[in-house]
Design a protein around this motif. Structure first.
Motif, mmCIF file in Angstrom:
data_model
loop_
_atom_site.group_PDB
_atom_site.id
_atom_site.type_symbol
_atom_site.label_atom_id
_atom_site.label_comp_id
_atom_site.label_asym_id
_atom_site.label_seq_id
_atom_site.Cartn_x
_atom_site.Cartn_y
_atom_site.Cartn_z
ATOM 1 N N LEU A 93 0.819 -1.218 0.000
ATOM 2 C CA LEU A 93 0.000 0.000 0.000
ATOM 3 C C LEU A 93 0.849 1.262 0.000
ATOM 4 C CD1 LEU A 93 -2.959 -0.727 2.477
ATOM 5 C CD2 LEU A 93 -2.982 -0.740 -0.017
ATOM 6 N N ASP A 94 1.944 1.247 0.752
ATOM 7 C CA ASP A 94 2.655 2.503 1.031
ATOM 8 C C ASP A 94 4.020 2.647 0.373
ATOM 9 O OD1 ASP A 94 0.534 3.150 2.779
ATOM 10 O OD2 ASP A 94 1.498 2.072 4.428
ATOM 11 N N ARG A 101 -0.056 5.926 -7.123
ATOM 12 C CA ARG A 101 -1.003 6.014 -6.016
ATOM 13 C C ARG A 101 -1.759 7.333 -6.083
ATOM 14 N NH1 ARG A 101 3.612 3.430 -4.164
ATOM 15 N NH2 ARG A 101 3.210 1.450 -3.068
ATOM 16 N N ILE A 106 -4.659 2.268 -6.478
ATOM 17 C CA ILE A 106 -3.231 2.023 -6.727
ATOM 18 C C ILE A 106 -3.083 1.123 -7.949
ATOM 19 C CG2 ILE A 106 -1.052 1.164 -5.781
ATOM 20 C CD1 ILE A 106 -2.281 1.485 -2.987
ATOM 21 N N TRP A 108 -0.093 -1.132 -9.475
ATOM 22 C CA TRP A 108 1.249 -1.672 -9.243
ATOM 23 C C TRP A 108 1.843 -2.095 -10.581
ATOM 24 C CZ3 TRP A 108 -3.016 -2.984 -6.231
ATOM 25 C CH2 TRP A 108 -2.980 -2.555 -4.903
ATOM 26 N N ALA A 150 -8.694 0.070 -0.457
ATOM 27 C CA ALA A 150 -7.695 -0.053 -1.525
ATOM 28 C C ALA A 150 -8.040 -1.213 -2.454
ATOM 29 C CB ALA A 150 -6.308 -0.244 -0.935
ATOM 30 N N SER A 154 -8.720 -0.215 -6.296
ATOM 31 C CA SER A 154 -7.637 -0.646 -7.196
ATOM 32 C C SER A 154 -8.139 -1.678 -8.198
ATOM 33 C CB SER A 154 -6.469 -1.206 -6.386
ATOM 34 O OG SER A 154 -5.975 -0.224 -5.477
#
Length: 544
Positions: A93-94, A101, A106, A108, A150, A154
């Motif tokens: 997540l971070d 983000r 998000i 990836w 999230a 996402s």
């Protein structure tokens, strides 16, 4: 007051999570087999291990690790596994990079170039739906609302088509989940990789079902329709093997055929939808026909034997550790071959041997890679008592840059001079034998120089198929093993093979090389295989 408020908030969050039904990480081995298929050891999780995993810049790996840890927690209650899973999810997540983000969710990305022309950053429907599903599973266990938010945001970013940063190609009511998407991608570049689509499909279904999200469920139904629409496209013309992808068509390695079997079986169990049952059973039958069990009479008694070498690439022994379990006289006996890549003699490591006191009532074959996956059951056995005498007299003609020398060797002379170009010496061997899809055509050859080898087979009806083979190293006897299903258009060949052509490729100005063919044979059963490999125990076998 602060403590009371905190407890009320936590209870509310946990109550919401529990209301979503059975945890996504609490499924059975068969339901979760594709996601428990592992080359990792999640029990040994450390911060250093996490950093090594994410350093590969492959977002599927850390999500895969987190999901495995969540399943361990669900099954054992191990708090360390839960804490490790939370640390991994928090990192994704971070901290994970490359990623985008924002308030919408998000994305990836993969941080390495892949294949021909796919430049980083690229993205995939595998982690594109599996990552959010794993986050949702984390929310179910912990109640951490960040994971749920999230996950849903996402996942919905992935519902766009790949030209817009998503992974879902739409054709009306039919959709396809793209395993490989990149900047500048166009629809005609879609590979249509089946296992990647199925990986994303299962995660999308699990997330849509658990969240009851209408938009995600609509996307799943669309992707289900796309799966059904293309199912028949993934079988070769004879229906006896499968394709890995459709653009261009690539023959499925053995391990992907079995992974797809597990994927379809998992979807059948999770959804109760019979549309997934047939392709799972069909892949099991394909594997059974290509890798049958043999009941062999040896000097020590009867043995059930399984060959690790077979279709489609006989040198690529990638069936994973195999267990054969048989019912004999009311008792179960079993054996596992986990030494296929050991340094034991080839005749030992390429054949699983299970001693039995009598003909079995039934035997089951399963594979193991982090989870046991049953493949097929066999009840009929004919006793193999001797080798099949498949030896073929070595008779050949030569052409192009190849010629026969006075000492009986084959000399391949590359072109030379200013205008020389690449070429080949061709050696055409007479076969004139039946070679079935479960059998192997084998030869032993040597070359005085390193050589790149191509092969052509012709059947009795005039059909032709071709393929490449791992390079030969200078000065060594080389075992060359060929299954007809590994040839381009090999499934279209008649069982009676008339000729095998060896294409020894050359570069202009390279040194001439001498080639000799020492043996040509058809391996029809495990006794043939053991006999052949024992005779050539010191030869080079390019096992992959």
């Amino acid at each position: 007051m602060k403590i009371a408020f905190f407890l009320i908030s936590m209870l509310a969050a946990l109550g919401t999570a529990q209301a979503s039904g059975k945890s996504l990480a609490a499924g059975s081995d068969a339901e979760l087999a594709p996601y428990l298929w592992s080359w990792m050891d999640p029990v040994s999780f450390t911060e250093e291990g996490l950093k090594k995993t994410v350093a590969k810049k492959d977002p599927l790996r850390p999500f895969f690790l987190a999901f495995r840890l969540l399943t361990i927690y669900e099954r054992t209650g191990d708090q360390k596994s839960l804490e490790s899973a939370k640390r991994t999810l928090d990192y994704m997540l971070d901290e994970y990079q490359p990623a985008a983000r924002n308030a919408e969710g998000i994305r990836w990305y993969y941080g390495f170039d892949y294949d021909k022309g796919i430049k980083a950053p690229w993205w995939s429907g595998m982690d594109g739906f599996f990552g959010p599903m794993t986050l949702f599973a984390g929310w179910q266990v912990t109640g951490d609302e960040r994971y749920r938010e999230a996950a849903l945001k996402s996942a919905k970013l992935m519902l766009e088509d790949p030209t817009k940063g998503g992974v879902l190609w739409r054709d009306g009511g039919s959709c396809w989940i793209s395993e490989y998407s990149w900047n500048g991608m166009t629809r005609d570049k879609e590979y249509h990789v089946l296992n990647g689509h199925l990986w994303g499909l299962q995660a999308l279904y699990m997330l849509a079902d658990a969240s009851k999200d209408k938009e995600l469920n609509e996307a799943y139904q669309c992707a289900r329709a796309g799966t059904v629409e293309r199912l028949h496209d993934y079988y070769n013309p004879a229906g006896n093997w499968t394709w890995y992808q459709l653009v261009p068509k690539v023959i499925n390695p053995t391990h992907y055929n079995t992974i797809e079997l597990a994927q379809f079986r998992a979807m059948a169990l999770l959804t109760g939808d019979p549309v997934y049952d047939e392709p799972s059973k069909r892949r099991a039958e394909i594997f059974k026909n290509a890798y049958p069990l043999s009941l062999v009479k040896t000097k020590k008694g009867l043995e059930v034997q399984f060959s690790m070498m077979g279709a489609p690439n006989s040198y690529w022994t990638d069936t994973y550790p195999v267990t054969v379990s048989c019912s004999v006289g009311g008792k179960e006996v079993k054996a596992t071959n986990a030494k296929v890549y050991s340094k034991d003699p080839l005749a030992d490591r390429l054949i699983l041997r299970l001693p039995v006191k009598a003909k079995p009532k039934a035997c089951q074959v399963s594979i193991h890679s982090g989870v046991d996956v049953p493949i097929y059951e066999q009840k009929q056995f004919d006793v193999v008592q001797s080798t099949s005498n498949g030896d073929i007299p070595v008779a050949y003609t030569v052409a192009l840059q190849a010629a026969v020398t006075d000492d009986g060797k084959i000399l391949v002379t590359p072109a030379s001079g200013e205008n020389a170009t690449a070429g080949e010496g061709r050696i055409v061997l007479n076969v004139d034998r039946d070679v079935l899809p479960s059998q192997t055509l084998a030869l032993v050859m040597t070359s005085t120089e390193d050589a790149v080898l191509g092969l052509i087979v012709d059947d009795i009806k005039g059909h032709r198929a071709s393929r490449y083979y791992p390079s030969l190293k200078a000065g060594k006897d080389h075992i060359v093993v060929l299954n007809m299903l590994g040839f381009d258009k090999g499934s279209e060949l008649d069982k009676h093979i008339s000729k095998l052509s060896l294409r020894v490729y050359t570069k202009p100005g390279a040194s001439p090389l001498k080639v000799s063919i020492k043996e040509l044979t058809v391996i029809r059963n495990t006794l043939d295989l053991a006999d052949f490999m024992t005779r050539h125990a010191d030869a080079n076998f390019p096992q992959q």
